[in-house]
Design an enzyme around this catalytic site. Structure first.
Site, PDB file in Angstrom:
ATOM      1  N   GLU A   1       0.836  -1.214   0.000  1.00  0.00           N
ATOM      2  CA  GLU A   1       0.000   0.000   0.000  1.00  0.00           C
ATOM      3  C   GLU A   1       0.873   1.267   0.000  1.00  0.00           C
ATOM      4  O   GLU A   1       0.553   2.265   0.640  1.00  0.00           O
ATOM      5  CB  GLU A   1      -1.044  -0.047   1.109  1.00  0.00           C
ATOM      6  CG  GLU A   1      -1.894  -1.300   0.930  1.00  0.00           C
ATOM      7  CD  GLU A   1      -3.246  -1.265   1.569  1.00  0.00           C
ATOM      8  OE1 GLU A   1      -3.735  -0.192   1.937  1.00  0.00           O
ATOM      9  OE2 GLU A   1      -3.829  -2.358   1.689  1.00  0.00           O
TER      10      GLU A   1
HETATM   11  N1  CAA Z   1      -6.682  11.706  -4.049  1.00  0.00           N
HETATM   12  C1  CAA Z   1      -7.194  12.196  -5.206  1.00  0.00           C
HETATM   13  N2  CAA Z   1      -6.446  12.410  -6.308  1.00  0.00           N
HETATM   14  C2  CAA Z   1      -5.140  12.093  -6.238  1.00  0.00           C
HETATM   15  C3  CAA Z   1      -4.536  11.585  -5.081  1.00  0.00           C
HETATM   16  C4  CAA Z   1      -5.378  11.394  -3.948  1.00  0.00           C
HETATM   17  N3  CAA Z   1      -4.897  10.899  -2.803  1.00  0.00           N
HETATM   18  N4  CAA Z   1      -3.235  11.387  -5.315  1.00  0.00           N
HETATM   19  C5  CAA Z   1      -3.003  11.763  -6.585  1.00  0.00           C
HETATM   20  N5  CAA Z   1      -4.164  12.193  -7.132  1.00  0.00           N
HETATM   21  C6  CAA Z   1      -4.363  12.741  -8.475  1.00  0.00           C
HETATM   22  C7  CAA Z   1      -3.492  13.984  -8.667  1.00  0.00           C
HETATM   23  O1  CAA Z   1      -4.157  15.145  -8.187  1.00  0.00           O
HETATM   24  C8  CAA Z   1      -3.286  14.024 -10.153  1.00  0.00           C
HETATM   25  O2  CAA Z   1      -4.430  14.554 -10.781  1.00  0.00           O
HETATM   26  P1  CAA Z   1      -4.289  15.816 -11.808  1.00  0.00           P
HETATM   27  O3  CAA Z   1      -3.472  15.272 -12.948  1.00  0.00           O
HETATM   28  O4  CAA Z   1      -5.698  16.112 -12.166  1.00  0.00           O
HETATM   29  O5  CAA Z   1      -3.592  16.897 -11.077  1.00  0.00           O
HETATM   30  C9  CAA Z   1      -3.243  12.545 -10.533  1.00  0.00           C
HETATM   31  O6  CAA Z   1      -3.892  11.819  -9.473  1.00  0.00           O
HETATM   32  C10 CAA Z   1      -1.827  12.022 -10.681  1.00  0.00           C
HETATM   33  O7  CAA Z   1      -1.174  12.258  -9.445  1.00  0.00           O
HETATM   34  P2  CAA Z   1       0.408  12.414  -9.322  1.00  0.00           P
HETATM   35  O8  CAA Z   1       0.919  13.314 -10.393  1.00  0.00           O
HETATM   36  O9  CAA Z   1       0.712  12.780  -7.919  1.00  0.00           O
HETATM   37  O10 CAA Z   1       0.885  10.927  -9.676  1.00  0.00           O
HETATM   38  P3  CAA Z   1       2.315  10.293  -9.567  1.00  0.00           P
HETATM   39  O11 CAA Z   1       2.534   9.471 -10.782  1.00  0.00           O
HETATM   40  O12 CAA Z   1       3.344  11.310  -9.214  1.00  0.00           O
HETATM   41  O13 CAA Z   1       2.129   9.220  -8.355  1.00  0.00           O
HETATM   42  C11 CAA Z   1       2.165   8.440  -6.124  1.00  0.00           C
HETATM   43  C12 CAA Z   1       1.810   9.577  -7.087  1.00  0.00           C
HETATM   44  C13 CAA Z   1       1.800   8.963  -4.738  1.00  0.00           C
HETATM   45  C14 CAA Z   1       3.650   8.100  -6.148  1.00  0.00           C
HETATM   46  C15 CAA Z   1       1.316   7.186  -6.479  1.00  0.00           C
HETATM   47  O14 CAA Z   1       1.715   6.626  -7.705  1.00  0.00           O
HETATM   48  C16 CAA Z   1       1.332   6.109  -5.415  1.00  0.00           C
HETATM   49  O15 CAA Z   1       0.683   6.226  -4.389  1.00  0.00           O
HETATM   50  N6  CAA Z   1       2.094   5.017  -5.658  1.00  0.00           N
HETATM   51  C17 CAA Z   1       2.070   3.862  -4.765  1.00  0.00           C
HETATM   52  C18 CAA Z   1       1.064   2.869  -5.214  1.00  0.00           C
HETATM   53  C19 CAA Z   1       0.654   1.941  -4.112  1.00  0.00           C
HETATM   54  O16 CAA Z   1       0.420   2.345  -2.991  1.00  0.00           O
HETATM   55  N7  CAA Z   1       0.519   0.677  -4.462  1.00  0.00           N
HETATM   56  C20 CAA Z   1       0.033  -0.299  -3.520  1.00  0.00           C
HETATM   57  C21 CAA Z   1      -0.574  -1.453  -4.218  1.00  0.00           C
HETATM   58  S1  CAA Z   1      -2.020  -2.045  -3.460  1.00  0.00           S
HETATM   59  C22 CAA Z   1      -1.561  -3.077  -2.221  1.00  0.00           C
HETATM   60  O17 CAA Z   1      -0.457  -3.114  -1.790  1.00  0.00           O
HETATM   61  C23 CAA Z   1      -2.682  -3.845  -1.658  1.00  0.00           C
HETATM   62  C24 CAA Z   1      -2.314  -5.103  -0.947  1.00  0.00           C
HETATM   63  O18 CAA Z   1      -2.187  -6.143  -1.550  1.00  0.00           O
HETATM   64  C25 CAA Z   1      -2.263  -5.073   0.517  1.00  0.00           C
END
Ligand code: CAA
Length: 380
Positions: free
Chosen positions: A363
């Protein structure tokens, strides 16, 4: 400001504690060894309302708040983090996503069964080349009018082998980047959907983790969640809540290990006295208790933010970052306090130490939490 739990919260916590002691503790070492978590235990958790903790009762849920959710997660995780990850994914990533963004038809068809525990859910975002970099989805969903055709591979999917309903994130328009991503509901048994072998893991070995393959999987358009192009934001919002659950899991792992170490230190004798009478051990316990309490405050704050309707992206990332660090560091200390016995399965702390590591990875890794926190801090 009131730091006391309500009577209802205490009852919920005690019910989860009792369940963990009576149902999860027996067999936890064997389940870890055999990498197996029986359906009968999932059913028992469902009977207690743990599979749909925060879901509205009209959709089969328990209608509890996020504070209750973290209390339950902490208690289950003290004993068996494999159990709590099944609960966390089902609640935070699957039920929450459907309840918040799903259509009425999707809620009636899927959420009611997921929240009551008749179905188990899985959340499929990660891919071989899209883990932290979640926008780089290679899985595609091609719009064919009344349906989509999904192709691709998903990795490290919790409950991947046992789920009935899978939420699958896929790219529908590469040119649009994060706005060209959608989330879909895929049912177990859909033609072209294959479950790969179970991963042989370091920790949370009871929970089943699989690679999933989608070969020309036909999904009706009505199974898309939310408006076209909203899948990435859906995933991010859902994961923010998920991070509260994993922070509570880390807190549980840390406090479970601490309690075992504290008890052991009062029984084990060395140099003529119980080892807790040596400052080398007593100071370790003091540090552990302090850090665990600090983690608990962050976890509770994130849960409270969610319950109040505040933005919780920042507080959930902070809670997960800190609680997972505390879990990793202090499960190592718990093994150290146990000495040679800490290295032996029957004392449980080695399993908790192995389980702690995943809380810094799934996550969103700790580095991802720092990205979320720092972006929030630097936003004008
Ligand atoms: N709420 C709403 N919108 C959001 C948001 C949020 N929390 N975070 C980002 N966004 C939106 C942004 O506003 C942006 O929109 P606009 O283009 O309209 O401005 C869009 O999404 C893209 O956002 P970013 O430019 O910030 O995206 P990024 O490529 O830089 O990535 C990141 C951001 C935080 C690194 C994200 O990719 C991330 O969280 N990565 C980790 C993924 C993850 O947690 N994976 C876990 C897998 S699931 C798992 O593990 C489950 C399990 O089995 C237990």
């Amino acid at each position: 400001m009131n730091f006391n739990l309500t009577e209802e919260h205490i009852m919920i916590r005690d019910a989860a504690r009792d369940f963990a002691q009576t149902e999860l503790l027996p067999g936890v070492i064997e389940r870890d060894d055999k990498q197996h978590f029986p359906d009968s235990l999932v059913k028992k958790m469902a009977d207690l309302g743990f599979m749909g903790i925060m879901v509205d009762p009209k959709y089969g849920g328990s209608g509890m708040d996020t504070i209750s959710y973290v209390l339950i997660m902490e208690e289950l995780s003290k004993i068996d983090a494999s159990a709590s990850v099944i609960v966390s994914v089902n609640n935070s990533l699957v039920c929450y996503g459907l309840e918040t963004y799903g259509t009425e038809e999707q809620k009636e068809k899927y959420l009611t069964k997921l929240a009551s525990g008749e179905f188990v859910g899985a959340f499929c975002l990660s891919e071989p080349e899209a883990g932290s970099d979640a926008t780089s989805q290679k899985t595609t969903a091609i719009d064919k009018g009344d349906h989509y055709i999904i192709n691709g591979t998903k990795n490290w999917i919790t409950s991947g082998g046992r789920a009935d309903v899978y939420i699958v994130i896929a790219q529908t328009d590469r040119d649009k980047g994060s706005h060209g991503i959608n989330a879909f509901i895929v049912e177990k048994g859909t033609t072209g959907f294959h479950i790969g072998p179970k991963e042989d893991k370091l920790g949370i070995r009871g929970s089943d983790t699989h690679t999933l393959q989608f070969n020309d999987v036909k999904v009706p358009k009505k199974n898309r969640i939310g408006v076209n192009g909203s899948g990435f934001r859906f995933a991010m919002k859902t994961l923010s809540g998920g991070r509260i659950g994993i922070a509570a899991q880390a807190l549980g792992i840390a406090s479970g290990a601490f309690e075992l170490a504290r008890k052991y230190s009062k029984e084990r004798k060395a140099f003529g006295t119980e080892i807790c009478n040596h400052q080398a051990i007593a100071f370790k316990l003091a540090d552990m208790a302090t850090d665990i309490e600090a983690a608990r405050h962050l976890v509770m704050k994130a849960a409270w933010d969610k319950d109040q309707g505040n933005n919780y992206d920042y507080s959930s990332a902070m809670a997960k970052l800190y609680a997972s660090k505390v879990a990793m560091e202090h499960t190592v200390e718990a093994v150290q306090i146990h000495g040679g016995n800490g290295f032996v399965k029957e004392y449980h702390v080695e399993r908790l130490m192995r389980d702690a590591k995943i809380t810094q990875i799934y996550e969103g890794t700790s580095e991802i939490q720092k990205i979320v926190i720092s972006r929030s801090l630097l936003r004008d």
